[in-house]
Design a protein around this motif. Structure first.
Motif, short mmCIF file in Angstrom:
data_model
loop_
_atom_site.label_atom_id
_atom_site.label_comp_id
_atom_site.label_asym_id
_atom_site.label_seq_id
_atom_site.Cartn_x
_atom_site.Cartn_y
_atom_site.Cartn_z
N ASP A 20 -4.99 19.68 -41.06
CA ASP A 20 -4.91 21.11 -41.39
C ASP A 20 -4.25 21.90 -40.27
O ASP A 20 -3.40 22.76 -40.52
N ALA A 21 -4.63 21.61 -39.03
CA ALA A 21 -4.05 22.32 -37.89
C ALA A 21 -2.55 22.08 -37.81
O ALA A 21 -1.78 23.00 -37.52
N CYS A 23 -0.54 21.43 -40.28
CA CYS A 23 0.10 22.20 -41.37
C CYS A 23 0.19 23.68 -41.00
O CYS A 23 1.22 24.32 -41.22
N HIS A 24 -0.88 24.22 -40.41
CA HIS A 24 -0.86 25.63 -40.00
C HIS A 24 0.18 25.86 -38.90
O HIS A 24 0.87 26.88 -38.89
N LEU A 25 0.30 24.91 -37.98
CA LEU A 25 1.31 25.03 -36.92
C LEU A 25 2.70 25.05 -37.53
O LEU A 25 3.53 25.89 -37.18
N TYR A 26 2.96 24.13 -38.44
CA TYR A 26 4.27 24.10 -39.08
C TYR A 26 4.55 25.41 -39.82
O TYR A 26 5.64 25.97 -39.71
N ASP A 27 3.57 25.88 -40.58
CA ASP A 27 3.75 27.14 -41.32
C ASP A 27 4.02 28.31 -40.38
O ASP A 27 4.75 29.23 -40.72
N THR A 28 3.44 28.27 -39.18
CA THR A 28 3.64 29.34 -38.21
C THR A 28 5.02 29.28 -37.57
O THR A 28 5.66 30.30 -37.35
#
Length: 131
Positions: A20-21, A23-28
């Motif tokens: 999850d982290a 994925c959130h990093l990539y989205d950011t």
């Protein structure tokens, strides 16, 4: 090798949190684009590389041959660290542990103290001008 359907206590939850982290990093970072200044800092890049290295070391314990399969990951991260001018990863000893033992269990919690603020200002990607 067939893996069991249930992981050891905490393993599944932590692996899920890592995914999850990531994925959130990539989205950011995705809106910043490749090579755009301002998206990554030195500390952020080092943290991300360390997370991948640590995850690869943990995943190497899944199977006796996994360490060999994951060796290119470590080689690629070492090259990336050189390209970005980051410090090399901690050297490993025979059993896969860092050669210099850490003073506490979790090295990420000892590198610096993160100060929480009431409302951090959001970072904005660079504006794209059209010609």
């Amino acid at each position: 090798m067939e893996l069991p359907t249930i992981a050891a206590p905490g393993v599944g939850e932590r692996a899920d949190a890592v995914a999850d982290a990531a994925c959130h990093l990539y989205d950011t970072i995705a809106p910043w684009g490749t090579g755009a200044s301002g998206g990554w800092s030195r500390a952020a890049a080092e943290d991300a590389a360390e997370a991948i290295e640590t995850t690869a070391h943990a995943l190497a314990s899944v199977d006796p041959g996994a360490e060999v399969v994951l060796a290119p990951v470590h080689a690629a991260l070492a090259d990336l660290r050189r390209r970005l001018g980051l410090a090399p990863a901690d050297a490993l000893i025979g059993d896969g542990l860092p050669a210099t033992p850490r003073t506490v269990g979790n090295p990420r919690r000892t590198r610096w103290v993160r100060v929480l603020t009431a409302a951090p200002s959001p970072r904005q990607p660079p504006s794209r001008t059209t010609s």
